[in-house]
Scaffold this motif. Structure first.
Motif: not given
Length: 123
Positions: A1-3, A46-50, A59-62
């Protein structure tokens, strides 16, 4: 879980959203980023996936994507770009290189490469 707050002023998050890891657009985007990884890493990416809309991450909510989405954030944490379709690695790199902070990094890097620091050798 990234912030996302953990990356402010340190990294440029590139967030790739999809409704499933099997989404062809998701697979295409990840392949494009992997192909250009050395250049992206040099730009502090930095690559973040969801890929799980059923369990919305912070992150998805934001960022509130709908289906596939590519979101590039600047180092200050602001959204620099949103795209509903995959972009080539080259397009991602070009958009990052147009960011004001990145342009400053390039300028400072060019200056330091051209001339050594004035105090070098005084020790």
């Amino acid at each position: 879980m990234a912030n996302l707050n953990d990356f402010v002023w340190q990294k440029r998050p590139v967030v790739v959203f999809a409704d499933s890891p099997a989404d062809p657009a998701f697979a295409d985007q990840i392949a494009e980023l992997e192909d250009r990884w050395p250049e992206l890493a040099a730009r502090d990416v930095v690559v973040i996936t969801d890929t799980d809309p059923a369990t919305p991450s912070e992150i998805r909510r934001k960022l509130r994507p709908t289906g596939f989405a590519l979101v590039i954030l600047a180092k200050d944490g602001t959204v620099a770009l949103r795209k509903p379709l995959p972009w080539t690695g080259r397009e991602v790199i070009r958009s990052i290189d147009k960011m004001p902070l990145r342009r400053e990094e390039i300028r400072r890097g060019a200056l330091s490469a051209e001339s050594p620091p004035r105090l070098a050798g005084i020790l």
